[in-house]
Write an enzyme that holds these catalytic residues in place. Structure first.
Site, mmCIF file in Angstrom:
data_model
loop_
_atom_site.group_PDB
_atom_site.id
_atom_site.type_symbol
_atom_site.label_atom_id
_atom_site.label_comp_id
_atom_site.label_asym_id
_atom_site.label_seq_id
_atom_site.Cartn_x
_atom_site.Cartn_y
_atom_site.Cartn_z
ATOM 1 N N LYS A 208 -27.290 -40.464 1.510
ATOM 2 C CA LYS A 208 -27.125 -39.434 2.540
ATOM 3 C C LYS A 208 -28.495 -39.152 3.133
ATOM 4 C CE LYS A 208 -25.580 -34.738 3.426
ATOM 5 N NZ LYS A 208 -24.897 -33.556 2.898
ATOM 6 N N LYS A 260 -23.792 -41.972 4.692
ATOM 7 C CA LYS A 260 -23.673 -40.926 5.705
ATOM 8 C C LYS A 260 -25.016 -40.677 6.353
ATOM 9 C CE LYS A 260 -22.665 -36.014 5.709
ATOM 10 N NZ LYS A 260 -22.259 -34.904 4.891
HETATM 11 C C1 PBG Z 1 -23.589 -30.538 2.969
HETATM 12 C C2 PBG Z 1 -22.972 -31.356 4.015
HETATM 13 C C3 PBG Z 1 -23.420 -31.554 5.325
HETATM 14 C C4 PBG Z 1 -22.485 -32.377 5.943
HETATM 15 C C5 PBG Z 1 -21.493 -32.645 5.022
HETATM 16 N N1 PBG Z 1 -21.820 -32.032 3.820
HETATM 17 C C6 PBG Z 1 -24.563 -30.975 6.040
HETATM 18 C C7 PBG Z 1 -25.928 -31.246 5.596
HETATM 19 O O1 PBG Z 1 -26.184 -32.041 4.702
HETATM 20 O O2 PBG Z 1 -26.808 -30.621 6.171
HETATM 21 C C8 PBG Z 1 -22.551 -32.851 7.355
HETATM 22 C C9 PBG Z 1 -21.271 -33.357 7.906
HETATM 23 C C10 PBG Z 1 -21.261 -33.534 9.367
HETATM 24 O O3 PBG Z 1 -22.292 -33.424 10.063
HETATM 25 O O4 PBG Z 1 -20.164 -33.817 9.880
HETATM 26 N N2 PBG Z 1 -22.654 -29.658 2.384
#
Ligand code: PBG
Length: 338
Positions: A208, A260
């Site tokens: 991520k 992601k």
């Molecule tokens: C964290 C989380 C995020 C997203 C999913 N889980 C935000 C981040 O890491 O700042 C982003 C998902 C998206 O942008 O669609 N709980």
């Protein structure tokens, strides 16, 4: 020159191979398509807001709302009827504190919502819960902070373990570990197993990235974050590091791994898919969705065509499972007779 005795025809030398033959009709192209999408591999992320009395539009994500618990349940039923493979729930609490108490409270919004959706749809879909503290902390970080205000990895693991028990207790089939703390998969796996919850599936956000593409999501969950997540999420400059994260998550017992964001990281997705012996998911995040919607709203791109092309690209790069805010619409498009 081929002389067949009648009409002289010219055959360009060396043109034995004509790839265009397999592209001549829609039916021919369909026959030879290397990848195809299916509604069952699409997962719909959904937001539920504590205390909401009606669904609220998320401005930067046209077509996506913060649900009330009731509208969430209705939308979950619709998604299941459309054939989507799973639902990933995110909660937006009214109250936030330093340790994210709402995340582990059985009456916290996400746990309440999980219970309501599981009661409504049972095992007809795969119910997933975002396992991260950021929606529940007043500082907006994915973990708890130490005395210097830094994210405390090991103290956070204990909170994640409690959160996993609360979410699975509330009905989640899958916990989606999105916090990027070191050791989170192993820690949560053993907490679940010690509690006898050996069937609970761990989906690890293996790779991520600290991404600007999460922008609209921050509006969706009313994020209070100051600064960034660069000390725990990955640097967009790094690809090999994703394979290290993958290996650790696999060693710690991840059942599914995820990359992601999606489209800007297809190289990472392909590399992870080549190495992984568990299913690989990709998350087409809020900014990717917003870009498609915004350009389409201007009439600059063909919305449905780009929607399907982006999802197909994630599939082609190696995603078996795709999280997308277009899940229901794409599932319906895929179910239409050709
Ligand atoms: C964290 C989380 C995020 C997203 C999913 N889980 C935000 C981040 O890491 O700042 C982003 C998902 C998206 O942008 O669609 N709980």
């Amino acid at each position: 020159m081929i002389d067949d005795g009648a009409v002289p025809r010219v055959t360009p030398a060396g043109l034995l191979h004509r790839p265009r033959r397999l592209r001549q009709t829609a039916a021919m192209r369909r026959l030879v398509a290397e990848h195809r999408l299916h509604p069952a591999e699409l997962v719909l992320p959904m937001f539920v807001r504590e205390g909401a009395t009606e669904p609220t539009q998320i401005t930067s994500m046209p077509g996506v709302v913060q649900h009330t618990t009731d509208s969430l349940v209705a939308a979950a039923r619709e998604a299941v009827a459309a054939g989507v493979g799973g639902l990933m729930l995110f909660g937006v609490p009214t109250h936030r504190d330093a340790i994210g108490s709402g995340a582990t409270d059985p009456d916290g919004i996400l746990n309440v919502a999980l219970r309501a959706v599981r009661d409504a749809v049972g095992d007809d879909t795969v119910l997933m819960a975002d396992l991260c503290l950021d929606e529940f902390t007043d500082h907006g970080h994915c973990g708890v902070l130490d005395a210097q205000g830094r994210v405390d990895n090991d103290a956070t693991l204990g909170r994640y373990a409690e959160m996993a028990l609360a979410q699975v207790g509330a009905g989640a089939h899958v916990v989606g570990l999105s916090g990027m703390m070191d050791g989170q998969v192993g820690w949560v796996r053993s907490a679940l197993d010690e509690a006898g919850l050996t069937d609970a599936v761990v989906l690890a956000y293996a790779a991520k990235y600290a991404s600007g593409f999460y922008g609209p999501f921050r509006e969706a969950v009313e994020s209070t974050l100051q600064g960034d997540r660069a000390t725990y999420q990955q640097d967009p400059a790094n690809a090999t590091e994703a394979l290290r994260e993958l290996r650790l998550d696999l060693d710690e017992g991840a059942d599914i791994v995820m990359v992601k964001p999606g489209l800007p990281y297809l190289d990472v997705l392909a590399a992870v898919a080549a190495e992984s012996d568990v299913p690989v998911a990709a998350y087409q995040v809020s900014g990717e969705y917003a870009m498609i919607e915004a350009a389409a709203a201007h009439g600059w791109i063909d919305r449905e065509r780009v929607m399907m092309e982006a999802l197909t690209s994630l599939r082609r790069a190696g995603a078996q499972i795709i999280l997308t805010y277009h899940a229901v619409e794409a599932a319906r498009a895929l179910s239409r007779p050709a």
